[in-house]
Scaffold this motif. Sequence first.
Motif, PDB file in Angstrom:
ATOM      1  N   LEU A  79       6.127 -12.737  12.387  1.00  0.00           N
ATOM      2  CA  LEU A  79       5.210 -11.579  11.882  1.00  0.00           C
ATOM      3  C   LEU A  79       4.090 -12.237  11.486  1.00  0.00           C
ATOM      4  CD1 LEU A  79       7.553  -9.077  10.121  1.00  0.00           C
ATOM      5  CD2 LEU A  79       7.052  -9.296  12.360  1.00  0.00           C
ATOM      6  N   THR A  80       3.072 -11.394  11.907  1.00  0.00           N
ATOM      7  CA  THR A  80       1.408 -11.708  11.246  1.00  0.00           C
ATOM      8  C   THR A  80       0.945 -10.603  10.557  1.00  0.00           C
ATOM      9  OG1 THR A  80       0.458 -11.341  13.622  1.00  0.00           O
ATOM     10  CG2 THR A  80       1.262 -13.507  13.252  1.00  0.00           C
ATOM     11  N   GLY A  81      -0.449 -10.983   9.848  1.00  0.00           N
ATOM     12  CA  GLY A  81      -0.818  -9.649   9.172  1.00  0.00           C
ATOM     13  C   GLY A  81      -1.505  -8.643  10.130  1.00  0.00           C
ATOM     14  N   ASP A  82      -1.878  -9.349  11.277  1.00  0.00           N
ATOM     15  CA  ASP A  82      -2.627  -8.251  12.382  1.00  0.00           C
ATOM     16  C   ASP A  82      -1.717  -7.420  13.133  1.00  0.00           C
ATOM     17  OD1 ASP A  82      -1.893 -10.464  13.929  1.00  0.00           O
ATOM     18  OD2 ASP A  82      -3.524 -10.487  14.794  1.00  0.00           O
ATOM     19  N   MET A  83      -0.298  -7.463  12.896  1.00  0.00           N
ATOM     20  CA  MET A  83       0.693  -6.784  13.607  1.00  0.00           C
ATOM     21  C   MET A  83       0.562  -5.380  13.293  1.00  0.00           C
ATOM     22  SD  MET A  83       3.797  -9.379  14.010  1.00  0.00           S
ATOM     23  CE  MET A  83       4.500  -8.639  15.324  1.00  0.00           C
ATOM     24  N   MET A  84       0.573  -4.201  14.103  1.00  0.00           N
ATOM     25  CA  MET A  84       0.599  -2.808  13.684  1.00  0.00           C
ATOM     26  C   MET A  84       1.731  -2.666  13.211  1.00  0.00           C
ATOM     27  SD  MET A  84      -2.414  -1.977  14.379  1.00  0.00           S
ATOM     28  CE  MET A  84      -2.864  -0.420  14.665  1.00  0.00           C
ATOM     29  N   ILE A  85       2.025  -1.617  12.392  1.00  0.00           N
ATOM     30  CA  ILE A  85       3.457  -1.342  11.811  1.00  0.00           C
ATOM     31  C   ILE A  85       3.745   0.053  12.524  1.00  0.00           C
ATOM     32  CG2 ILE A  85       4.804  -0.407   9.941  1.00  0.00           C
ATOM     33  CD1 ILE A  85       2.579  -1.794   8.067  1.00  0.00           C
ATOM     34  N   PRO A  86       4.865  -0.104  13.437  1.00  0.00           N
ATOM     35  CA  PRO A  86       5.218   1.270  14.318  1.00  0.00           C
ATOM     36  C   PRO A  86       5.750   2.319  13.419  1.00  0.00           C
ATOM     37  CG  PRO A  86       6.854  -0.705  14.508  1.00  0.00           C
ATOM     38  CD  PRO A  86       5.913  -1.285  13.665  1.00  0.00           C
ATOM     39  N   GLN A 102       4.519 -14.390   2.151  1.00  0.00           N
ATOM     40  CA  GLN A 102       2.980 -13.809   1.575  1.00  0.00           C
ATOM     41  C   GLN A 102       2.963 -14.052  -0.055  1.00  0.00           C
ATOM     42  OE1 GLN A 102       0.786 -14.148   4.145  1.00  0.00           O
ATOM     43  NE2 GLN A 102       2.755 -14.051   5.389  1.00  0.00           N
ATOM     44  N   LEU A 103       4.001 -13.421  -0.657  1.00  0.00           N
ATOM     45  CA  LEU A 103       4.101 -13.095  -2.060  1.00  0.00           C
ATOM     46  C   LEU A 103       4.852 -13.756  -2.873  1.00  0.00           C
ATOM     47  CD1 LEU A 103       3.812  -9.292  -1.613  1.00  0.00           C
ATOM     48  CD2 LEU A 103       1.763 -10.913  -2.194  1.00  0.00           C
ATOM     49  N   GLY A 104       5.912 -14.510  -2.379  1.00  0.00           N
ATOM     50  CA  GLY A 104       6.780 -15.353  -3.164  1.00  0.00           C
ATOM     51  C   GLY A 104       8.193 -14.222  -3.629  1.00  0.00           C
ATOM     52  N   ASP A 128      -2.559  -4.516   6.043  1.00  0.00           N
ATOM     53  CA  ASP A 128      -2.736  -3.272   5.171  1.00  0.00           C
ATOM     54  C   ASP A 128      -1.618  -2.903   4.152  1.00  0.00           C
ATOM     55  OD1 ASP A 128      -5.040  -2.459   6.476  1.00  0.00           O
ATOM     56  OD2 ASP A 128      -3.933  -1.539   8.124  1.00  0.00           O
ATOM     57  N   ALA A 129      -0.744  -3.350   4.695  1.00  0.00           N
ATOM     58  CA  ALA A 129       0.532  -3.081   3.799  1.00  0.00           C
ATOM     59  C   ALA A 129       0.626  -4.193   2.530  1.00  0.00           C
ATOM     60  CB  ALA A 129       2.048  -3.525   4.661  1.00  0.00           C
ATOM     61  N   LEU A 130      -0.019  -5.472   2.779  1.00  0.00           N
ATOM     62  CA  LEU A 130      -0.284  -6.311   1.845  1.00  0.00           C
ATOM     63  C   LEU A 130      -1.119  -5.838   0.881  1.00  0.00           C
ATOM     64  CD1 LEU A 130       0.885  -9.141   1.063  1.00  0.00           C
ATOM     65  CD2 LEU A 130      -0.948 -10.189   2.645  1.00  0.00           C
ATOM     66  N   ASP A 131      -2.348  -5.267   1.366  1.00  0.00           N
ATOM     67  CA  ASP A 131      -3.401  -4.821   0.678  1.00  0.00           C
ATOM     68  C   ASP A 131      -2.674  -3.604  -0.371  1.00  0.00           C
ATOM     69  OD1 ASP A 131      -5.250  -6.439   1.623  1.00  0.00           O
ATOM     70  OD2 ASP A 131      -5.951  -4.815   2.994  1.00  0.00           O
ATOM     71  N   HIS A 132      -1.894  -2.654   0.100  1.00  0.00           N
ATOM     72  CA  HIS A 132      -1.367  -1.794  -0.674  1.00  0.00           C
ATOM     73  C   HIS A 132      -0.531  -2.380  -1.810  1.00  0.00           C
ATOM     74  CE1 HIS A 132       0.241   2.132  -1.384  1.00  0.00           C
ATOM     75  NE2 HIS A 132       1.669   1.545  -1.366  1.00  0.00           N
ATOM     76  N   TYR A 134      -0.897  -5.036  -3.398  1.00  0.00           N
ATOM     77  CA  TYR A 134      -1.874  -5.679  -4.478  1.00  0.00           C
ATOM     78  C   TYR A 134      -2.341  -4.445  -5.096  1.00  0.00           C
ATOM     79  CZ  TYR A 134      -1.579 -10.436  -2.857  1.00  0.00           C
ATOM     80  OH  TYR A 134      -1.156 -11.683  -2.472  1.00  0.00           O
ATOM     81  N   ALA A 135      -2.825  -3.347  -4.385  1.00  0.00           N
ATOM     82  CA  ALA A 135      -3.276  -2.252  -4.985  1.00  0.00           C
ATOM     83  C   ALA A 135      -2.478  -1.507  -5.803  1.00  0.00           C
ATOM     84  CB  ALA A 135      -4.102  -1.299  -3.918  1.00  0.00           C
ATOM     85  N   THR A 136      -1.170  -1.530  -5.794  1.00  0.00           N
ATOM     86  CA  THR A 136      -0.227  -0.843  -6.478  1.00  0.00           C
ATOM     87  C   THR A 136       0.321  -1.610  -7.636  1.00  0.00           C
ATOM     88  OG1 THR A 136       1.539  -1.187  -5.081  1.00  0.00           O
ATOM     89  CG2 THR A 136       0.286   0.886  -4.681  1.00  0.00           C
ATOM     90  N   ARG A 137       0.081  -2.916  -7.846  1.00  0.00           N
ATOM     91  CA  ARG A 137       0.724  -3.585  -8.954  1.00  0.00           C
ATOM     92  C   ARG A 137       0.427  -3.194 -10.205  1.00  0.00           C
ATOM     93  NH1 ARG A 137       4.800  -3.836  -6.736  1.00  0.00           N
ATOM     94  NH2 ARG A 137       3.702  -2.229  -5.644  1.00  0.00           N
ATOM     95  N   ASN A 138      -0.580  -2.536 -10.506  1.00  0.00           N
ATOM     96  CA  ASN A 138      -1.199  -2.291 -11.731  1.00  0.00           C
ATOM     97  C   ASN A 138      -0.804  -0.757 -12.165  1.00  0.00           C
ATOM     98  OD1 ASN A 138      -2.216  -4.542 -12.284  1.00  0.00           O
ATOM     99  ND2 ASN A 138      -4.174  -4.269 -11.629  1.00  0.00           N
ATOM    100  N   MET A 139       0.143  -0.183 -11.308  1.00  0.00           N
ATOM    101  CA  MET A 139       0.492   1.005 -11.573  1.00  0.00           C
ATOM    102  C   MET A 139       1.488   1.237 -12.503  1.00  0.00           C
ATOM    103  SD  MET A 139       0.728   2.717  -7.519  1.00  0.00           S
ATOM    104  CE  MET A 139       1.906   3.910  -8.135  1.00  0.00           C
ATOM    105  N   GLN A 140       1.445   2.341 -13.540  1.00  0.00           N
ATOM    106  CA  GLN A 140       2.506   2.502 -14.254  1.00  0.00           C
ATOM    107  C   GLN A 140       3.729   2.659 -13.736  1.00  0.00           C
ATOM    108  OE1 GLN A 140       1.902   5.669 -16.808  1.00  0.00           O
ATOM    109  NE2 GLN A 140       3.555   5.039 -18.291  1.00  0.00           N
ATOM    110  N   GLN A 141       4.867   1.737 -14.349  1.00  0.00           N
ATOM    111  CA  GLN A 141       6.162   1.812 -13.750  1.00  0.00           C
ATOM    112  C   GLN A 141       6.843   3.082 -13.838  1.00  0.00           C
ATOM    113  OE1 GLN A 141       8.796  -1.053 -15.421  1.00  0.00           O
ATOM    114  NE2 GLN A 141      10.434  -0.811 -13.993  1.00  0.00           N
ATOM    115  N   GLN A 142       7.395   3.495 -12.681  1.00  0.00           N
ATOM    116  CA  GLN A 142       7.849   5.207 -12.764  1.00  0.00           C
ATOM    117  C   GLN A 142       9.340   4.995 -12.916  1.00  0.00           C
ATOM    118  OE1 GLN A 142       6.712   6.721  -9.102  1.00  0.00           O
ATOM    119  NE2 GLN A 142       4.666   6.815  -9.383  1.00  0.00           N
ATOM    120  N   GLU A 143      10.040   5.926 -13.487  1.00  0.00           N
ATOM    121  CA  GLU A 143      11.277   5.824 -13.863  1.00  0.00           C
ATOM    122  C   GLU A 143      11.976   6.049 -12.462  1.00  0.00           C
ATOM    123  OE1 GLU A 143      13.688   9.449 -15.713  1.00  0.00           O
ATOM    124  OE2 GLU A 143      12.931   8.071 -17.301  1.00  0.00           O
TER     125      GLU A 143
END
Length: 187
Positions: A79-86, A102-104, A128-132, A134-143
């Motif tokens: 897989l590569t970052g530029d692959m479209m997610i079906p 990518q993230l460990g 885009d998924a990788l960006d998502h 990173y963007a959601t890591r600071n969200m409050q943890q949900q129950e």
Amino acid sequence: MTSSSSERPPLTPELPGPELLRWYWLKEELTQFARTLGIRTTGSKQILTQRIAAYLDGRIFTEPTVARPAPSTQLSGTLTGDMMIPVGQRCSQVVRGWFLEQLGPSFRFDKAMRGFFARTDGTQTLADALDHWYATRNMQQQEPAAQFEYNRFAQSWYKLHPNGSRQELLAAWRAYRNQPIDKRGRA
């Protein structure tokens, strides 16, 4: 049997449905009980519990319909970052492996990431998924969702007992789950 019982009843065909619903049961207990009753044992723990309760009460249980997505192409190979997610891409081991690269090892398909994959329309890439992610890591943890009762309990318990041990958590969990639902407090 009354609903004021403070002791967990045995699983018998005489158990009323509402009393079954008052108590915590392991899925394996419910599966074995369903076998003895001669009813279906498949599905989630919640569905199985509702199916057994309906049987005990002499009601017809209407099985939920499960919308199955149309077969789709799934990402595979390198897989590569530029692959479209079906559309319909599963959170598969192949995709998990790419994210781990990518993230460990801290990567998990949490609610935010599962939601991202569920909403893909074929125009998003793995980048885009990788960006998502990173963007959601600071969200409050949900129950955790209701079907993850132990996880919900543990999360709540550790908030109240930040220095508590696993053994203390497990002892508290056993005490909690041995209470009827209408008598339980939170962790």
